[in-house]
Design a protein around this motif. Structure first.
Motif, PDB file in Angstrom:
ATOM      1  N   GLY A 161       1.886  12.444   1.349  1.00 61.98           N
ATOM      2  CA  GLY A 161       1.906  12.358   2.909  1.00 61.98           C
ATOM      3  C   GLY A 161       1.611  10.229   2.297  1.00 61.98           C
ATOM      4  N   ILE A 162       0.938  10.025   1.483  1.00 67.77           N
ATOM      5  CA  ILE A 162       0.878   8.750   0.052  1.00 67.77           C
ATOM      6  C   ILE A 162       2.110   9.257  -0.301  1.00 67.77           C
ATOM      7  CG2 ILE A 162      -0.036   8.073  -1.739  1.00 67.77           C
ATOM      8  CD1 ILE A 162      -2.967   9.713  -0.527  1.00 67.77           C
ATOM      9  N   ALA A 163       3.076   9.708  -1.169  1.00 68.47           N
ATOM     10  CA  ALA A 163       4.089  10.184  -1.421  1.00 68.47           C
ATOM     11  C   ALA A 163       5.112   9.234   0.050  1.00 68.47           C
ATOM     12  CB  ALA A 163       4.502  10.996  -1.402  1.00 68.47           C
ATOM     13  N   ARG A 164       5.374  10.033   0.645  1.00 62.43           N
ATOM     14  CA  ARG A 164       6.107   9.460   1.789  1.00 62.43           C
ATOM     15  C   ARG A 164       6.134   8.037   2.140  1.00 62.43           C
ATOM     16  NH1 ARG A 164       7.151  12.944   7.424  1.00 62.43           N
ATOM     17  NH2 ARG A 164       8.159  10.930   8.848  1.00 62.43           N
ATOM     18  N   ALA A 165       5.059   7.413   2.451  1.00 61.90           N
ATOM     19  CA  ALA A 165       4.578   5.741   2.153  1.00 61.90           C
ATOM     20  C   ALA A 165       5.056   5.341   1.062  1.00 61.90           C
ATOM     21  CB  ALA A 165       3.087   5.810   3.127  1.00 61.90           C
ATOM     22  N   LEU A 166       4.567   5.645   0.466  1.00 65.23           N
ATOM     23  CA  LEU A 166       4.902   4.329  -1.228  1.00 65.23           C
ATOM     24  C   LEU A 166       6.486   4.603  -1.345  1.00 65.23           C
ATOM     25  CD1 LEU A 166       2.274   6.234  -4.112  1.00 65.23           C
ATOM     26  CD2 LEU A 166       2.746   4.195  -2.650  1.00 65.23           C
ATOM     27  N   TYR A 167       6.893   6.324  -0.553  1.00 66.49           N
ATOM     28  CA  TYR A 167       8.481   5.932  -0.844  1.00 66.49           C
ATOM     29  C   TYR A 167       9.276   4.975   0.055  1.00 66.49           C
ATOM     30  CZ  TYR A 167      13.646   7.218  -0.681  1.00 66.49           C
ATOM     31  OH  TYR A 167      14.884   7.473  -1.386  1.00 66.49           O
ATOM     32  N   GLN A 168       8.443   4.700   1.514  1.00 62.92           N
ATOM     33  CA  GLN A 168       9.012   3.686   2.005  1.00 62.92           C
ATOM     34  C   GLN A 168       8.287   1.454   1.846  1.00 62.92           C
ATOM     35  OE1 GLN A 168       6.067   3.900   5.880  1.00 62.92           O
ATOM     36  NE2 GLN A 168       7.066   1.781   6.416  1.00 62.92           N
ATOM     37  N   ARG A 169       8.158   2.081   0.917  1.00 62.56           N
ATOM     38  CA  ARG A 169       7.812   0.423   0.849  1.00 62.56           C
ATOM     39  C   ARG A 169       7.528  -0.432   1.577  1.00 62.56           C
ATOM     40  NH1 ARG A 169      13.374   0.608  -4.059  1.00 62.56           N
ATOM     41  NH2 ARG A 169      12.794   2.246  -4.598  1.00 62.56           N
ATOM     42  N   PRO A 170       6.400  -0.391   2.705  1.00 61.06           N
ATOM     43  CA  PRO A 170       6.093  -0.622   3.433  1.00 61.06           C
ATOM     44  C   PRO A 170       5.892  -2.123   3.391  1.00 61.06           C
ATOM     45  CG  PRO A 170       5.009   1.113   3.045  1.00 61.06           C
ATOM     46  CD  PRO A 170       5.505   1.061   2.283  1.00 61.06           C
ATOM     47  N   GLN A 171       5.543  -3.341   4.124  1.00 61.25           N
ATOM     48  CA  GLN A 171       4.641  -4.780   3.075  1.00 61.25           C
ATOM     49  C   GLN A 171       3.190  -4.738   4.103  1.00 61.25           C
ATOM     50  OE1 GLN A 171       7.714  -7.124   5.688  1.00 61.25           O
ATOM     51  NE2 GLN A 171       6.469  -8.108   4.912  1.00 61.25           N
ATOM     52  N   VAL A 172       3.355  -3.364   4.749  1.00 62.87           N
ATOM     53  CA  VAL A 172       1.317  -3.409   5.043  1.00 62.87           C
ATOM     54  C   VAL A 172       1.389  -1.993   5.028  1.00 62.87           C
ATOM     55  CG1 VAL A 172      -0.343  -2.947   6.785  1.00 62.87           C
ATOM     56  CG2 VAL A 172       1.174  -5.668   6.052  1.00 62.87           C
ATOM     57  N   LEU A 173       0.167  -1.479   4.086  1.00 63.05           N
ATOM     58  CA  LEU A 173       0.150  -0.058   4.156  1.00 63.05           C
ATOM     59  C   LEU A 173      -1.801   0.369   4.764  1.00 63.05           C
ATOM     60  CD1 LEU A 173       0.729   2.539   3.131  1.00 63.05           C
ATOM     61  CD2 LEU A 173       0.997   2.061   1.168  1.00 63.05           C
ATOM     62  N   LEU A 174      -1.525   1.542   5.542  1.00 62.92           N
ATOM     63  CA  LEU A 174      -2.959   1.093   6.762  1.00 62.92           C
ATOM     64  C   LEU A 174      -3.142   3.562   5.934  1.00 62.92           C
ATOM     65  CD1 LEU A 174      -1.636  -0.451   9.918  1.00 62.92           C
ATOM     66  CD2 LEU A 174      -3.212  -1.166   8.098  1.00 62.92           C
ATOM     67  N   THR A 175      -4.072   3.278   5.605  1.00 69.51           N
ATOM     68  CA  THR A 175      -4.610   4.634   5.008  1.00 69.51           C
ATOM     69  C   THR A 175      -5.952   5.247   5.860  1.00 69.51           C
ATOM     70  OG1 THR A 175      -5.483   4.359   3.063  1.00 69.51           O
ATOM     71  CG2 THR A 175      -3.485   4.509   2.875  1.00 69.51           C
ATOM     72  N   ASP A 176      -5.532   6.495   6.524  1.00 67.14           N
ATOM     73  CA  ASP A 176      -6.593   7.063   7.567  1.00 67.14           C
ATOM     74  C   ASP A 176      -7.427   7.765   7.149  1.00 67.14           C
ATOM     75  OD1 ASP A 176      -8.784   6.918   9.190  1.00 67.14           O
ATOM     76  OD2 ASP A 176      -7.347   7.712  11.091  1.00 67.14           O
ATOM     77  N   GLU A 177      -8.099   8.088   6.371  1.00 64.23           N
ATOM     78  CA  GLU A 177      -9.210   9.502   5.911  1.00 64.23           C
ATOM     79  C   GLU A 177      -8.276   9.773   4.596  1.00 64.23           C
ATOM     80  OE1 GLU A 177     -11.791   9.576   5.475  1.00 64.23           O
ATOM     81  OE2 GLU A 177     -13.238   8.634   6.855  1.00 64.23           O
ATOM     82  N   PRO A 178      -7.560   9.161   3.644  1.00 60.60           N
ATOM     83  CA  PRO A 178      -6.008  10.252   2.535  1.00 60.60           C
ATOM     84  C   PRO A 178      -6.684  10.551   2.032  1.00 60.60           C
ATOM     85  CG  PRO A 178      -6.371   7.365   1.828  1.00 60.60           C
ATOM     86  CD  PRO A 178      -7.542   7.022   3.248  1.00 60.60           C
ATOM     87  N   VAL A 179      -7.716  10.859   1.630  1.00 64.44           N
ATOM     88  CA  VAL A 179      -7.846  11.335   0.411  1.00 64.44           C
ATOM     89  C   VAL A 179      -9.305  12.862   1.166  1.00 64.44           C
ATOM     90  CG1 VAL A 179      -7.634   9.666  -1.707  1.00 64.44           C
ATOM     91  CG2 VAL A 179      -9.424   9.984  -0.684  1.00 64.44           C
ATOM     92  N   SER A 180      -9.568  12.230   2.089  1.00 68.18           N
ATOM     93  CA  SER A 180     -10.663  13.545   2.167  1.00 68.18           C
ATOM     94  C   SER A 180     -10.742  15.485   2.182  1.00 68.18           C
ATOM     95  CB  SER A 180     -10.833  13.589   4.454  1.00 68.18           C
ATOM     96  OG  SER A 180      -9.640  14.174   4.732  1.00 68.18           O
ATOM     97  N   ALA A 181      -9.666  15.412   1.517  1.00 65.84           N
ATOM     98  CA  ALA A 181      -9.195  16.683   1.790  1.00 65.84           C
ATOM     99  C   ALA A 181      -9.375  17.367  -0.514  1.00 65.84           C
ATOM    100  CB  ALA A 181      -8.170  17.116   2.247  1.00 65.84           C
TER     101      ALA A 181
END
Length: 270
Positions: A161-181
């Motif tokens: 999920g993080i890789a997908r967001a980084l590949y997207q190259r957004p201007q704003v990156l919002l992450t909801d408990e991205p490392v909880s697991a």
């Protein structure tokens, strides 16, 4: 009401209700472009609701939201969708189909920027395998490129999920408990990677985190919320133990007095 050109996210008196439940209560925040902000608070405080509101996944019941200089809920549907393509949202449990290959999941980060034909072709013939491999390698997942998502662990799915967001190259990156697991080493590495990416590319990064120590270690600004309200908004080095103790104080577990007023939580200010 208009935020300055340097403000990525501007909330003013934003409230959110789910039926009779008040998820957010008159939240006012300004987050500058390129800022890196952690949101902390107890379970049920409204952290996820706040992120989804920022991402325009849900509309505030009242109040005001400006995102990247636009008022999303005043835009036509097509323009609002184009605005969303400039915003990345990493879910705690990424909604990835079990039979989808990791390479396809990562490349789907740019579906909002591609036309329909290219998006459909990507499902059959991944169009940028080297790009997907590169971002997965940064997260230690290059060997999972052609594995189905259903074969991955929870922590591996979060990294996809993080890789997908980084590949997207957004201007704003919002992450909801991205490392909880993830285990502590992977969690620390993944948050460090997100922060490096944000700093290098001028990306506004906002993360809700359960682990306070990770929030304080990786983010210059920390916002504490409780019962849908912002109770402090401080530089990380100004957050004190008394502030955290009060933020996480559990009224449900406190022994109530036999007589007298109900326990209230007083949170020191930074």
């Amino acid at each position: 009401m208009t935020a300055s050109n340097n403000v990525a996210i501007h909330l003013h008196g934003a409230s959110l209700r789910h039926g009779p439940v008040r998820a957010l209560d008159a939240v006012s925040l300004r987050i500058e472009q390129g800022e890196r902000v952690a949101i902390i608070g107890p379970s049920g405080a409204g952290k996820s609701s706040l992120l989804h509101l920022m991402a325009t996944a849900i509309q505030p019941s009242s109040g005001y939201l400006e995102l990247l200089g636009e008022q999303p809920w005043a835009l036509p549907a097509g323009a609002r969708q184009r605005l969303r393509a400039r915003v990345g949202l990493v879910h705690q449990a990424p909604p990835l189909p079990p039979r989808q290959r990791v390479v396809t999941a990562v490349l789907a980060g740019r579906l909002g920027q591609w036309g329909v034909l290219r998006g459909l072709l990507n499902l059959l013939y991944p169009g940028d395998v080297p790009g997907a491999r590169q971002v997965l390698a940064e997260l230690g997942l290059a060997d999972k490129l052609f594995v189905q998502c259903g074969q991955l662990s929870g922590g591996q799915l979060q990294r996809v999920g993080i890789a997908r967001a980084l590949y997207q190259r957004p201007q704003v990156l919002l992450t909801d408990e991205p490392v909880s697991a993830m285990d502590p080493v992977l969690a620390d590495h993944s948050l460090a990677l997100l922060n490096r990416h944000a700093q290098a590319n001028g990306v506004t990064l906002v993360a809700s985190l359960h682990a306070v120590e990770l929030a304080l270690a990786h983010f210059p600004r920390v916002i504490g919320i409780r019962e849908g309200q912002v109770v402090f908004d401080c530089p990380a080095d100004a957050v004190t133990e008394p502030m955290l103790d009060a933020l996480y104080a559990n009224e449900q577990l406190a022994s109530p007095p036999t007589q007298g007023p109900t326990l209230t939580v007083q949170i020191p200010r930074c």
